[in-house]
Write a protein that holds these residues in place. Structure first.
Motif, PDB file in Angstrom:
ATOM      1  N   UNK A   1       0.847  -1.189   0.000  1.00 30.08           N
ATOM      2  CA  UNK A   1       0.000   0.000   0.000  1.00 30.08           C
ATOM      3  C   UNK A   1       0.882   1.239   0.000  1.00 30.08           C
ATOM      4  N   UNK A   2       0.619   2.149  -0.911  1.00 26.45           N
ATOM      5  CA  UNK A   2       1.356   3.413  -0.973  1.00 26.45           C
ATOM      6  C   UNK A   2       0.339   4.534  -1.166  1.00 26.45           C
ATOM      7  N   UNK A   3       0.313   5.475  -0.219  1.00 24.97           N
ATOM      8  CA  UNK A   3      -0.650   6.576  -0.261  1.00 24.97           C
ATOM      9  C   UNK A   3       0.088   7.897  -0.214  1.00 24.97           C
ATOM     10  N   UNK A   4      -0.343   8.841  -1.037  1.00 23.03           N
ATOM     11  CA  UNK A   4       0.250  10.178  -1.033  1.00 23.03           C
ATOM     12  C   UNK A   4      -0.840  11.206  -0.765  1.00 23.03           C
ATOM     13  N   UNK A   5      -0.426  12.311  -0.171  1.00 27.40           N
ATOM     14  CA  UNK A   5      -1.310  13.449   0.064  1.00 27.40           C
ATOM     15  C   UNK A   5      -0.851  14.588  -0.834  1.00 27.40           C
ATOM     16  N   UNK A   6      -1.753  15.082  -1.666  1.00 26.77           N
ATOM     17  CA  UNK A   6      -1.419  16.141  -2.619  1.00 26.77           C
ATOM     18  C   UNK A   6      -2.273  17.366  -2.338  1.00 26.77           C
ATOM     19  N   UNK A   7      -1.653  18.520  -2.406  1.00 31.46           N
ATOM     20  CA  UNK A   7      -2.353  19.789  -2.229  1.00 31.46           C
ATOM     21  C   UNK A   7      -2.812  20.313  -3.588  1.00 31.46           C
ATOM     22  N   UNK A   8      -4.100  20.672  -3.686  1.00 37.91           N
ATOM     23  CA  UNK A   8      -4.676  21.196  -4.922  1.00 37.91           C
ATOM     24  C   UNK A   8      -5.126  22.629  -4.664  1.00 37.91           C
ATOM     25  N   UNK A   9      -4.510  23.574  -5.360  1.00 38.19           N
ATOM     26  CA  UNK A   9      -4.846  24.990  -5.178  1.00 38.19           C
ATOM     27  C   UNK A   9      -5.960  25.449  -6.108  1.00 38.19           C
ATOM     28  N   UNK A  10      -6.119  24.798  -7.241  1.00 40.03           N
ATOM     29  CA  UNK A  10      -7.174  25.160  -8.194  1.00 40.03           C
ATOM     30  C   UNK A  10      -8.357  24.229  -7.978  1.00 40.03           C
ATOM     31  N   UNK A  11      -9.338  24.681  -7.201  1.00 35.42           N
ATOM     32  CA  UNK A  11     -10.455  23.807  -6.852  1.00 35.42           C
ATOM     33  C   UNK A  11     -11.316  23.460  -8.065  1.00 35.42           C
TER      34      UNK A  11
END
Length: 231
Positions: free
Chosen positions: A112-122
């Motif tokens: 299992x590999x999980x990443x958290x990504x920040x999205x600025x353009x909703x």
């Protein structure tokens, strides 16, 4: 939208005893909450890949290949590498089911590999989620909305809370026929509280992408005050 709520209040008057000289002044204890609703301007998405194979190395290799597609999809969506962080990486054995008294055994491995990504353009959030899934992600653990800078809203929430505290203290004093003294104690606490989703216009603007509604977040500040009651 500004709102302020009273959470709790307590009134303590001095007891009439033969030892009046030892009595403390009456105290009026109050709690008030100031709230400000804000529209999110960013979000974080948790996504990843789960793979299974007969050996741990095979499971990890398959997972790594799929995760390369996830990183590529995030890059094509305009998300900087510095806004992507690995939040979970595990390799665990897969056990057989227990039946007919047989001893359980390892039948394979799960990576299992999980990443958290920040999205600025909703406006591109739904399309980004679609791109993740089509590129190999088979796990979306959640979307969390936030505000880049909440300082102005938090300041207004504080002002709302103080105004409510003062108004309620005066209301109780007038109703009880007592006179307020100085402020003896003061403290603050607060945080975000999610509001029900209501951003239908944003959902329509996403066209055929996965519909995602940002709704609103509530920044709340709770303050506690203790006033003296004059004799």
């Amino acid at each position: 939208m500004f709102r302020a709520l009273i959470l709790a209040s307590a009134l303590t008057l001095p007891a009439a005893t033969a030892f009046a000289q030892d009595d403390e002044p009456g105290r009026l204890s109050l709690s008030a909450t100031g709230e400000v609703n804000v529209t999110p301007d960013m979000a974080t998405v948790q996504s990843g890949v789960v793979t299974e194979a007969r050996s741990a190395s095979e499971a990890l290799n398959a997972n790594s290949q799929a995760m390369n597609g996830v990183f590529s999809a995030l890059s094509r969506a305009g998300i900087d590498r510095q806004d992507i962080q690995t939040s979970n990486l595990q390799i665990n054995p897969v056990w057989s089911n227990y039946s007919n008294g047989e001893e359980r055994r390892i039948t394979g491995y799960r990576a299992t590999n999980t990443v958290t990504a920040r999205v600025d353009e909703l406006d591109s959030l739904g399309a980004t989620i679609d791109a993740l899934v089509s590129s190999g992600a088979n796990q979306i653990q959640g979307v969390t909305f936030g505000v880049e800078d909440d300082s102005a809203a938090r300041r207004q929430a504080r002002l709302n809370a103080v105004a409510e505290l003062r108004e309620t203290a005066n209301l109780y004093a007038d109703a009880l026929g007592v006179e307020l003294g100085g402020l003896l104690e003061f403290s603050e606490s607060g945080g975000f509280r999610p509001q029900p989703v209501s951003s239908f216009a944003r959902m329509e603007s996403l066209d055929s992408a996965t519909p995602v509604a940002a709704g609103q977040l509530t920044i709340s500040v709770t303050i506690n005050g203790v006033y003296a009651i004059e004799d």
